[in-house]
Design an enzyme around this catalytic site. Structure first.
Site, short mmCIF file in Angstrom:
data_model
loop_
_atom_site.label_atom_id
_atom_site.label_comp_id
_atom_site.label_asym_id
_atom_site.label_seq_id
_atom_site.Cartn_x
_atom_site.Cartn_y
_atom_site.Cartn_z
N ARG A 1 -2.47 -69.20 -14.93
CA ARG A 1 -1.16 -68.78 -14.92
C ARG A 1 -0.48 -69.87 -13.95
O ARG A 1 -1.14 -70.46 -13.00
CB ARG A 1 -1.30 -67.33 -14.17
N ASN B 1 -12.70 -50.29 -15.77
CA ASN B 1 -11.80 -51.15 -15.69
C ASN B 1 -11.35 -52.07 -17.37
O ASN B 1 -12.20 -52.57 -17.54
CB ASN B 1 -12.03 -52.52 -14.70
N ARG C 1 -8.85 -48.20 -12.90
CA ARG C 1 -8.02 -49.18 -12.55
C ARG C 1 -6.86 -49.17 -13.45
O ARG C 1 -7.00 -49.61 -14.54
CB ARG C 1 -8.68 -50.59 -12.38
N HIS D 1 -3.36 -56.92 -7.07
CA HIS D 1 -4.72 -57.06 -6.51
C HIS D 1 -4.50 -55.80 -5.27
O HIS D 1 -5.39 -56.30 -4.15
CB HIS D 1 -4.89 -58.32 -5.71
N GLU E 1 -13.56 -53.68 -5.28
CA GLU E 1 -12.47 -52.99 -5.81
C GLU E 1 -12.89 -51.68 -6.47
O GLU E 1 -12.34 -50.50 -6.25
CB GLU E 1 -11.52 -53.64 -6.83
#
Ligand code: AMP
Length: 396
Positions: free
Chosen positions: A240, A7, A90, A179, A383
């Site tokens: 964010r 990742n 990823r 996600h 994940e």
């Protein structure tokens, strides 16, 4: 069988080597501050965190370091790189083209580069990692697993914005959702815990971490996600902004003399919980400040929980009901206070929390009260395991 999961972020490279027989991490770590003089290798050994200064001028050098660490006599994870059966990468954005994991050949990588404009803060770095890894492990199967892929089942009425249709056709402006690997993983786990087929369930999955997104998962398919064209939409997150009236952006650009890239930086890095609290993007710190009476910290947490609650109501309407509500990721898994604040006043939907079970903060547990019609589940996301499982499918 060992699968390496990569990742890559702008200045970091996270990796995990997963033993697929046991579905357990054999070794994991990260190379941090890539490109700076202060690059660091971080990993856990015998439950201790090891931090070592390293030279990592770019992602290629960072990738070389990862393979060195894995085969090093100090760590003794593997003897030879041949012991890695496949690599799962990823990749944040797969555009409309990639709705499933894909083997990475040169043409795929070139095609993926065309989606960089859709995720400028993520995809270029993901691709850097892929190129570096392919240059070193030339013969090993490498697979891209996309954050957007699970959401490719959204119906058009959920993904089309109220913009001139030509912009969807010209630039692919639509809701993509993010996600996806996490939402899919926890939805599958939820069905197992509920002992019901996923195809018969209406689930709302709340990925509450540094990035936050909520999904409606009906019959195992994603039908809604709170993130949009970019990972800025939806809930106000650590830094964010979440949903905004687009007029605000235009107003601020004019008043503050912000260029497009300045505005992008503000929306991504200075907003959300950090922006409102003016303290931190880390929920633990904001919660501590709120407990001491800090008004802005309290407000930031309230805005967050209120926003999640609104999405739960909206997605229950979208699916005409809800059987299971899932909390996952850093905040979802670890903050009973936030879970409580979100669930308060949702009893009309059949959502009632058991305060004691909620506080006990177990893993893979139902924290719903006896009278709760909806199962309320805390499920740690994984994940990396999901990416590794996908990569495994391509080994010939
Ligand atoms: P993630 O992106 O999944 O790693 O989640 C990171 C977020 O989880 C950060 O905002 C942390 O503040 C938050 N977090 C981690 N542990 C806790 C905790 N015990 N209580 C509240 N928030 C937490």
């Amino acid at each position: 069988m060992n699968i390496l999961v990569i990742n890559c972020g702008s200045s970091s490279l996270k990796y995990q080597l997963i033993d697929m027989e046991k579905e357990q991490i054999r070794f994991g770590g990260s190379i941090e501050r890539i490109g700076s003089e202060k690059a660091l290798s971080v990993y856990k050994k015998s439950r201790k965190t090891v931090k070592e200064p390293v030279t990592a001028r770019d992602h290629h050098q960072a990738m070389e370091l990862v393979f060195k660490i894995l085969t090093d006599s100090k760590t003794r994870v593997i003897r030879d790189l041949d012991e890695i059966s496949a690599v799962g990468h990823r990749v944040v954005h797969g555009g409309e083209k990639y709705s499933a994991p894909t083997v990475l050949v040169d043409e795929t990588i070139e095609e993926l580069e065309q989606f960089n404009y859709l995720a400028p803060l993520h995809n270029p770095q993901n691709i850097m990692g892929i190129r570096a890894c392919k240059a070193i492990l030339k013969e090993t199967t490498q697979v891209a697993v996309f954050d957007t892929a699970f959401h490719q089942t959204l119906p058009a009425e959920a993904y089309i914005y109220g913009l001139p249709y030509k912009y969807y056709q010209k630039y692919g402006i639509r809701r993509y959702g993010f996600h996806g690997t996490s939402h899919r993983y926890v939805a599958e786990q939820a069905a197992e815990l509920m002992k019901q087929p996923l195809e018969e369930l209406k689930l709302i999955t709340c990925h509450l971490g540094n990035g936050v997104s909520i999904s409606a998962v009906q019959k195992g398919l994603s039908v809604e996600n709170s993130m949009g064209f970019t990972p800025l939409e939806g809930i106000p997150m650590g830094t964010r902004c979440g949903n905004l009236d687009p007029g605000i952006l235009l107003f601020l650009m004019e008043k503050e003399g912000l260029s497009a890239s300045d505005a992008m930086a503000v929306l991504n890095r200075e907003c959300g919980i950090l922006g409102i609290s003016e303290l931190s993007n880390d929920f633990r710190e904001v919660q501590k400040a709120a407990e001491k009476g800090n008004q802005q910290a309290t407000l930031a947490l309230k805005v967050f929980a209120y926003s999640v609650k609104k999405y739960i109501g909206a997605y229950a309407a979208v699916m005409n009901g809800i059987d299971g509500l899932v909390f996952t990721a850093g905040i979802g898994e670890n903050s009973p206070e936030i879970r409580r604040e979100i669930c308060l006043g949702l009893d009309y939907l059949g959502i009632t929390l058991d305060d004691e079970k909620n506080k006990a903060a177990g893993r893979n547990v139902d924290i719903g009260g006896k009278q709760s019609k909806v199962k309320i589940l805390v499920i740690p996301t994984n994940e990396e395991l999901m990416i590794a499982k996908e990569a495994c499918k391509f080994i010939v």
